[in-house]
Each structure stands twice: as structure tokens, then as C-alpha cells.
Design an enzyme around this catalytic site. Structure first.
Site, PDB file in Angstrom:
ATOM      1  N   LEU A 138       0.871  -1.175   0.000  1.00 51.48           N
ATOM      2  CA  LEU A 138       0.000   0.000   0.000  1.00 51.48           C
ATOM      3  C   LEU A 138       0.907   1.224   0.000  1.00 51.48           C
ATOM      4  O   LEU A 138       1.989   1.203   0.589  1.00 51.48           O
ATOM      5  CB  LEU A 138      -0.893   0.018   1.247  1.00 51.48           C
ATOM      6  CG  LEU A 138      -1.935  -1.095   1.391  1.00 51.48           C
ATOM      7  CD1 LEU A 138      -2.636  -0.981   2.746  1.00 51.48           C
ATOM      8  CD2 LEU A 138      -2.951  -1.043   0.263  1.00 51.48           C
ATOM      9  N   ASP A 139       0.464   2.291  -0.650  1.00 53.42           N
ATOM     10  CA  ASP A 139       1.242   3.523  -0.622  1.00 53.42           C
ATOM     11  C   ASP A 139       1.401   4.014   0.814  1.00 53.42           C
ATOM     12  O   ASP A 139       0.589   3.698   1.686  1.00 53.42           O
ATOM     13  CB  ASP A 139       0.553   4.604  -1.453  1.00 53.42           C
ATOM     14  CG  ASP A 139       0.453   4.228  -2.929  1.00 53.42           C
ATOM     15  OD1 ASP A 139       1.303   3.449  -3.402  1.00 53.42           O
ATOM     16  OD2 ASP A 139      -0.485   4.716  -3.598  1.00 53.42           O
ATOM     17  N   LYS A 140       2.425   4.822   1.031  1.00 57.26           N
ATOM     18  CA  LYS A 140       2.743   5.316   2.378  1.00 57.26           C
ATOM     19  C   LYS A 140       1.521   5.871   3.097  1.00 57.26           C
ATOM     20  O   LYS A 140       1.275   5.557   4.263  1.00 57.26           O
ATOM     21  CB  LYS A 140       3.831   6.388   2.282  1.00 57.26           C
ATOM     22  CG  LYS A 140       4.171   7.061   3.604  1.00 57.26           C
ATOM     23  CD  LYS A 140       5.204   8.160   3.412  1.00 57.26           C
ATOM     24  CE  LYS A 140       5.494   8.876   4.725  1.00 57.26           C
ATOM     25  NZ  LYS A 140       6.479   9.973   4.551  1.00 57.26           N
ATOM     26  N   THR A 142      -1.726   5.543   2.201  1.00 53.13           N
ATOM     27  CA  THR A 142      -2.957   4.765   2.057  1.00 53.13           C
ATOM     28  C   THR A 142      -3.049   3.828   3.260  1.00 53.13           C
ATOM     29  O   THR A 142      -2.066   3.192   3.630  1.00 53.13           O
ATOM     30  CB  THR A 142      -2.944   3.945   0.752  1.00 53.13           C
ATOM     31  OG1 THR A 142      -2.899   4.849  -0.357  1.00 53.13           O
ATOM     32  CG2 THR A 142      -4.189   3.077   0.634  1.00 53.13           C
ATOM     33  N   ARG A 238      -5.523   5.850  -7.690  1.00 47.49           N
ATOM     34  CA  ARG A 238      -5.276   7.287  -7.753  1.00 47.49           C
ATOM     35  C   ARG A 238      -5.162   7.756  -9.203  1.00 47.49           C
ATOM     36  O   ARG A 238      -5.721   8.805  -9.583  1.00 47.49           O
ATOM     37  CB  ARG A 238      -4.003   7.617  -6.969  1.00 47.49           C
ATOM     38  CG  ARG A 238      -4.104   7.217  -5.503  1.00 47.49           C
ATOM     39  CD  ARG A 238      -2.748   7.164  -4.798  1.00 47.49           C
ATOM     40  NE  ARG A 238      -2.140   8.481  -4.680  1.00 47.49           N
ATOM     41  CZ  ARG A 238      -0.921   8.673  -4.199  1.00 47.49           C
ATOM     42  NH1 ARG A 238      -0.188   7.636  -3.804  1.00 47.49           N
ATOM     43  NH2 ARG A 238      -0.428   9.890  -4.102  1.00 47.49           N
TER      44      ARG A 238
END
EC number: 5.4.99.-
Length: 322
Positions: A138-140, A142, A238
Site C-alpha cells: 500500500l502507498d505510504k 494509504t 489514484r
């Protein structure tokens, strides 16, 4: 430091018809697909004593696959006492609910302080699993659910399930603008040709990507969405939402700066200004257990900041007769 590696194994019926790179990965699961491909292309892999540098070469039962390579020491990651919210754990897997601000894997600018470092502290034996058992990220900023493998067999099965799209991942998001109905976005994603830190829809060099979405709540100038990934490209949700003109609220990379509705209250304005990450949360994860085959499902409620944002938008609707 480096060490010489000398591996040998016989192809079994399980690998019959595999490509060479697939067979080597199956026979020697401790090594990454990227490293294995490098070995093949560098003439370090043999079939029955003959060097084969074609990753797509087929293998057959009874053949002997050998690897003679120089194994460079990999970066050694350290265990760190970082709190993890563990939703589920057994001998083979664990599921965590990742908070905003926590990077999943060490990299440029984030050498430690990551989920990986936390996993090494929580379960030191996970060092024996490639990438400490991390199979998806997961993105930082998110939040939400991630599954991690605690053993090599579990990781192998989970990676295969991901590639076969057998793991269901659903997200909650708050996007800017109004939607009339749900739908899907099918558009290839690749590195942005101008801004290299960004991803973008790229019809020439991008990889296939498919995102389904449905409307769960409408506000005056925003929409709460439920999304399901068919593929797992970097920044997929996104980028796809930006592609159809609905950037995620707060997204610092893709332009999610505050765009309050006309006549917004001071409370809503403050909430929008204070929300400085993409409004994206991995809320549901469903998969077949990699060892037992049992279908398992987990849910993670909205984190406090997204819940506060949704409530502020809801109150704005009420205030304006919505």
C-alpha cells in the site's frame, strides 16, 4: 562480501512444461524471479550440463537444472519495535491494518522505520522469507489491510493467487466531483514520461489495469466510493480516478488540493485543508488461505481522519438541504 552458489535439482512432474525461469523459481524458491532471470541471461543456469540462457526454454521431467552463480550479499534489514495493528495471525500468514504515514518496504529516502522492519521484530523467522513475506503493498499514506506470508510456501501460493486475480481487495475513497453511477476504468498504467515519481495512463508502454467502482455516498462536491482492484499497478486507483476527472481528496501527488463546495462552512473548510493525504483506505480483503484453502475475509473500518472528513461532508449536505 559474496559467496559462490552451486544449486542442483531434478525437474519433477510438478514442473513439467514450465519455462526455465518458472522451473528455477519453483525448484529454488528462496530466490527472487528477478535474480533468477539475471542468472539465466548471464549463462549461469544449465540443463543437463548445457548452458541455457533463454528464460522461456521448456523443461521436462527428469532433467537436471543447475545454477552456478556468485551470490552478492543483500541488504540486511534490521528489526525495529514499531507497532503493528494485527487483524489476524496464524502459523502461515498475518493480516495487518496499516496506518497512514507508514512505508511498507525500505527504499530510497526510507531506509528503515517500515512495515518490513516491524515484521522482523514481531516475527524474526520471517527473515527467511523473501521480502520478509510482503506480497503486495500500500502507498505510504494509504491505510488498510495487507496480507503477509510467514513462510516461503505461503508466499509462493499468495503470489500465485495475486497473479491469478484470486485475491479480492476493496477500497473506500473520497473523490472530488459528482458521479451519476458506478462503472469501471480500464486503462494501462506506466511511469509518467515527464514526472518520473508519478504514474500515468500510458497507452503505449503501460501495463493493463482495471478498476471497478460504485457510489456509496454523494456529497455536494465530493463522492464516497467503493472500489475493487482487478490488477495491482502502482498508484492504480489514484491514477484511474484522476484519468476520469475525479482526483482523490487530499492526494498530494495527483492534485487533490481542497476544492470546497460553494458556501462551505468554516468547519468543512478546516477539515478539507487539514486532510493532507489521499483519501484511500483498503477496507476489505478476501482470499483462500495459502495452506488450508479456507476462504477468509477481513474488514477494516474507515480510519478516524477519513471518517471525520466523510462526516464533515455529510453535515455540509444537511446544512444546504441535501
Amino acid at each position: 562480501m559474496s559467496q559462490e552458489l552451486n544449486l542442483s535439482a531434478e525437474v519433477t512432474d510438478q514442473q513439467l512444461g514450465f519455462r526455465l525461469d518458472q522451473a528455477v523459481a519453483s525448484l529454488f524458491p528462496d530466490y527472487s524471479r528477478t535474480r533468477i532471470k539475471e542468472w539465466i541471461l548471464a549463462d549461469m543456469v544449465k540443463i543437463d550440463g548445457e548452458v541455457i540462457n533463454r528464460p522461456r526454454e521448456k523443461v521436462y521431467t527428469g532433467q537436471t537444472v543447475g545454477v552456478q552463480a556468485v551470490l552478492e550479499d543483500e541488504v540486511v534489514f534490521k528489526a525495529q519495535k514499531i507497532k503493528l495493528e494485527i487483524v489476524y495471525e496464524d502459523d502461515d500468514i498475518l493480516v495487518i491494518n496499516k496506518p497512514a504515514g507508514l512505508v511498507v518496504h525500505p527504499g530510497a529516502g526510507n531506509p528503515d522505520g517500515t512495515v518490513l522492519n516491524a515484521l522482523l521484530h514481531h516475527f524474526p523467522q520471517i527473515i527467511e522469507v523473501p521480502r520478509a513475506g510482503i506480497v503486495h503493498r500500500l502507498d505510504k499514506d494509504t491505510t488498510g489491510l495487507m496480507v503477509v506470508a510467514k513462510t516461503v510456501p505461503a508466499q509462493t501460493h499468495l503470489v500465485t493467487s495475486l497473479q491469478a486475480r484470486e485475491i479480492t481487495r476493496e477500497y473506500e475513497a473520497i473523490a472530488m466531483g459528482g458521479f451519476t453511477a458506478g462503472g469501471f476504468v480500464e486503462a494501462p498504467i506506466g511511469r509518467d514520461k515527464v514526472h518520473r515519481v508519478k504514474m500515468a495512463v500510458n497507452s503505449t508502454g503501460g501495463k493493463h489495469a482495471l478498476t471497478h467502482y460504485r457510489v456509496s455516498e454523494k456529497y455536494r462536491a465530493h463522492t464516497r466510493l467503493r472500489l475493487r482492484l482487478e490488477t495491482g499497478r502502482t498508484h492504480q486507483i489514484r491514477v484511474h480516478m484522476m484519468h476520469i476527472g475525479h482526483v482523490l481528496t487530499g492526494d498530494p501527488v495527483y492534485g487533490g488540493r481542497p476544492r470546497p463546495p460553494k458556501g462551505a462552512s468554516e468547519a468543512l473548510l478546516a477539515t478539507l485543508r487539514g486532510f493532507r493525504r489521499q483519501a484511500l483506505h483498503a477496507t476489505m480483503l478476501r482470499l483462500a488461505h495459502p495452506i488450508t484453502g479456507e476462504i477468509m475475509e477481513w474488514h477494516a473500518p474507515l480510519p478516524a481522519d477519513m471518517a471525520e472528513l466523510a462526516e464533515a461532508l455529510r453535515q455540509d449536505m444537511i446544512l444546504h438541504g441535501g
